[in-house]
Write an enzyme that holds these catalytic residues in place. Structure first.
Site, PDB file in Angstrom:
ATOM      1  N   ASP A   1      -0.342  44.552  16.570  1.00  0.00           N
ATOM      2  CA  ASP A   1      -0.260  45.104  15.345  1.00  0.00           C
ATOM      3  C   ASP A   1       1.037  45.283  14.701  1.00  0.00           C
ATOM      4  O   ASP A   1       2.044  45.629  15.476  1.00  0.00           O
ATOM      5  CB  ASP A   1      -1.028  46.442  15.258  1.00  0.00           C
ATOM      6  CG  ASP A   1      -1.476  46.773  13.537  1.00  0.00           C
ATOM      7  OD1 ASP A   1      -0.435  47.209  12.969  1.00  0.00           O
ATOM      8  OD2 ASP A   1      -2.696  46.991  13.733  1.00  0.00           O
ATOM      9  N   ILE A   2       1.474  45.008  13.550  1.00  0.00           N
ATOM     10  CA  ILE A   2       3.109  45.216  12.751  1.00  0.00           C
ATOM     11  C   ILE A   2       3.300  46.764  12.802  1.00  0.00           C
ATOM     12  O   ILE A   2       4.201  46.891  12.437  1.00  0.00           O
ATOM     13  CB  ILE A   2       3.208  44.196  11.930  1.00  0.00           C
ATOM     14  CG1 ILE A   2       2.070  43.970  10.766  1.00  0.00           C
ATOM     15  CG2 ILE A   2       3.791  42.822  12.283  1.00  0.00           C
ATOM     16  CD1 ILE A   2       2.654  43.622   9.387  1.00  0.00           C
TER      17      ILE A   2
ATOM     18  N   ASN B   1     -12.997  48.886  11.971  1.00  0.00           N
ATOM     19  CA  ASN B   1     -13.220  49.475  10.717  1.00  0.00           C
ATOM     20  C   ASN B   1     -13.937  48.395   9.874  1.00  0.00           C
ATOM     21  O   ASN B   1     -13.587  47.515   9.859  1.00  0.00           O
ATOM     22  CB  ASN B   1     -11.985  49.972  10.122  1.00  0.00           C
ATOM     23  CG  ASN B   1     -11.439  50.957  10.853  1.00  0.00           C
ATOM     24  OD1 ASN B   1     -11.882  51.849  11.538  1.00  0.00           O
ATOM     25  ND2 ASN B   1      -9.979  50.968  11.001  1.00  0.00           N
TER      26      ASN B   1
ATOM     27  N   GLN C   1     -10.566  50.059   6.471  1.00  0.00           N
ATOM     28  CA  GLN C   1     -10.383  48.642   6.564  1.00  0.00           C
ATOM     29  C   GLN C   1      -9.266  48.378   5.553  1.00  0.00           C
ATOM     30  O   GLN C   1      -9.633  48.398   4.233  1.00  0.00           O
ATOM     31  CB  GLN C   1     -11.616  47.472   6.467  1.00  0.00           C
ATOM     32  CG  GLN C   1     -11.452  46.420   6.942  1.00  0.00           C
ATOM     33  CD  GLN C   1     -12.772  45.470   6.982  1.00  0.00           C
ATOM     34  OE1 GLN C   1     -13.725  45.872   6.466  1.00  0.00           O
ATOM     35  NE2 GLN C   1     -12.593  44.443   7.485  1.00  0.00           N
TER      36      GLN C   1
ATOM     37  N   HIS D   1     -11.602  42.548  12.872  1.00  0.00           N
ATOM     38  CA  HIS D   1     -10.747  42.970  13.823  1.00  0.00           C
ATOM     39  C   HIS D   1     -10.880  44.090  14.577  1.00  0.00           C
ATOM     40  O   HIS D   1     -11.345  45.033  14.112  1.00  0.00           O
ATOM     41  CB  HIS D   1      -9.231  42.830  13.362  1.00  0.00           C
ATOM     42  CG  HIS D   1      -9.185  43.799  12.295  1.00  0.00           C
ATOM     43  ND1 HIS D   1      -9.433  43.567  11.169  1.00  0.00           N
ATOM     44  CD2 HIS D   1      -8.618  45.154  12.303  1.00  0.00           C
ATOM     45  CE1 HIS D   1      -9.299  44.534  10.069  1.00  0.00           C
ATOM     46  NE2 HIS D   1      -8.549  45.620  10.877  1.00  0.00           N
ATOM     47  N   PHE D   2     -10.837  43.795  16.102  1.00  0.00           N
ATOM     48  CA  PHE D   2     -10.862  45.151  16.897  1.00  0.00           C
ATOM     49  C   PHE D   2      -9.427  45.587  17.300  1.00  0.00           C
ATOM     50  O   PHE D   2      -8.588  44.748  17.426  1.00  0.00           O
ATOM     51  CB  PHE D   2     -11.507  44.847  18.343  1.00  0.00           C
ATOM     52  CG  PHE D   2     -13.063  44.673  17.985  1.00  0.00           C
ATOM     53  CD1 PHE D   2     -13.784  43.807  17.560  1.00  0.00           C
ATOM     54  CD2 PHE D   2     -13.794  45.844  18.343  1.00  0.00           C
ATOM     55  CE1 PHE D   2     -15.242  43.551  17.546  1.00  0.00           C
ATOM     56  CE2 PHE D   2     -15.274  45.753  18.269  1.00  0.00           C
ATOM     57  CZ  PHE D   2     -16.093  44.644  17.675  1.00  0.00           C
ATOM     58  N   HIS D   3      -9.161  46.966  16.743  1.00  0.00           N
ATOM     59  CA  HIS D   3      -7.944  47.773  17.355  1.00  0.00           C
ATOM     60  C   HIS D   3      -8.059  48.045  18.960  1.00  0.00           C
ATOM     61  O   HIS D   3      -9.023  48.445  19.382  1.00  0.00           O
ATOM     62  CB  HIS D   3      -7.826  48.888  16.786  1.00  0.00           C
ATOM     63  CG  HIS D   3      -7.537  48.787  15.176  1.00  0.00           C
ATOM     64  ND1 HIS D   3      -6.206  48.658  14.580  1.00  0.00           N
ATOM     65  CD2 HIS D   3      -8.365  48.350  14.128  1.00  0.00           C
ATOM     66  CE1 HIS D   3      -6.249  48.525  13.076  1.00  0.00           C
ATOM     67  NE2 HIS D   3      -7.550  48.449  13.085  1.00  0.00           N
TER      68      HIS D   3
HETATM   69  P1  5GP Z   1      -7.642  48.029   9.430  1.00  0.00           P
HETATM   70  O1  5GP Z   1      -6.874  49.055   8.704  1.00  0.00           O
HETATM   71  O2  5GP Z   1      -7.950  46.975   8.626  1.00  0.00           O
HETATM   72  O3  5GP Z   1      -8.493  48.465  10.284  1.00  0.00           O
HETATM   73  O4  5GP Z   1      -6.320  47.433  10.244  1.00  0.00           O
HETATM   74  C1  5GP Z   1      -5.519  46.293   9.751  1.00  0.00           C
HETATM   75  C2  5GP Z   1      -4.348  46.430  10.613  1.00  0.00           C
HETATM   76  O5  5GP Z   1      -3.651  45.162  10.597  1.00  0.00           O
HETATM   77  C3  5GP Z   1      -3.201  47.582  10.357  1.00  0.00           C
HETATM   78  O6  5GP Z   1      -3.356  48.274  11.645  1.00  0.00           O
HETATM   79  C4  5GP Z   1      -2.124  46.773  10.032  1.00  0.00           C
HETATM   80  O7  5GP Z   1      -0.910  47.239  10.381  1.00  0.00           O
HETATM   81  C5  5GP Z   1      -2.381  45.488  10.503  1.00  0.00           C
HETATM   82  N1  5GP Z   1      -1.815  44.353   9.750  1.00  0.00           N
HETATM   83  C6  5GP Z   1      -1.819  43.990   8.298  1.00  0.00           C
HETATM   84  N2  5GP Z   1      -0.998  42.772   8.242  1.00  0.00           N
HETATM   85  C7  5GP Z   1      -0.628  42.661   9.418  1.00  0.00           C
HETATM   86  C8  5GP Z   1       0.181  41.348   9.526  1.00  0.00           C
HETATM   87  O8  5GP Z   1       0.308  40.459   8.841  1.00  0.00           O
HETATM   88  N3  5GP Z   1       0.335  41.042  11.040  1.00  0.00           N
HETATM   89  C9  5GP Z   1       0.283  41.891  11.934  1.00  0.00           C
HETATM   90  N4  5GP Z   1       0.546  41.575  13.005  1.00  0.00           N
HETATM   91  N5  5GP Z   1      -0.667  43.050  11.833  1.00  0.00           N
HETATM   92  C10 5GP Z   1      -1.020  43.152  10.395  1.00  0.00           C
END
Ligand code: 5GP
Ligand code: ZN
Length: 132
Positions: A29-30, A84, A91, A97-99
């Site tokens: 995750d970035i 999420n 989300q 995606h799974f964290h």
């Molecule tokens: P969500 O909030 O949808 O459960 O998680 C999305 C995750 O994707 C966030 O933790 C965010 O930091 C990560 N993310 C969003 N865009 C990018 C990207 O371009 N590259 C990477 N490696 N992570 C991303």
């Protein structure tokens, strides 16, 4: 605009990949909640858990387990797994995606806070609503 996680999984956008198999792709995750915070995604696009077919989800969760095993072994960390669906759920990227989040001092992430003890009648009513 193309889905960013489709672009990453296809190798058309850059990522810090840690694992890949025929169906799944795992990358850092970035904006990590803790060092080693990894996202595991299916290579085929599905927006939410409601949209992915069961076989693909099984393959994806198998990859999640491999990644969690790896993080525990390499980092000596406990591991949280989080997923999420929808804006209110947090989300931000509409590709399943799974964290996989390492939990290791001093970077311990408190993900869930329990509420007060629920009355048994509430729990019973909710059970009646949800059971299937
Ligand atoms: P969500 O909030 O949808 O459960 O998680 C999305 C995750 O994707 C966030 O933790 C965010 O930091 C990560 N993310 C969003 N865009 C990018 C990207 O371009 N590259 C990477 N490696 N992570 C991303
Ligand atoms: Zn996608």
């Amino acid at each position: 605009m193309a889905c960013i996680f489709c672009e990453i999984a296809a190798g058309r956008a850059p990522s810090y990949k840690i694992y890949e198999d025929a169906d799944s792709f795992a990358f850092l995750d970035i904006n990590p909640a803790a060092p080693g915070h990894t996202l595991v995604v299916p290579k085929s696009h599905a927006a939410m858990i409601f949209d992915i077919d069961e076989l693909s989800l099984r393959r994806l969760t198998s990859a999640v387990k491999h990644v969690a095993d790896r993080i525990r072994k390499v980092m000596g960390a406990d591991v949280s797994v989080l997923q999420n669906n929808g804006r209110l759920a947090g989300q931000g990227v509409d590709h399943v995606h799974f964290h996989v989040i390492p939990q290791k001092m001093p970077h311990v992430v408190r993900l869930g806070h329990m509420g007060p003890r629920a009355p048994d009648e509430d729990l019973k009513a909710m059970t009646e609503q949800l059971k299937f």
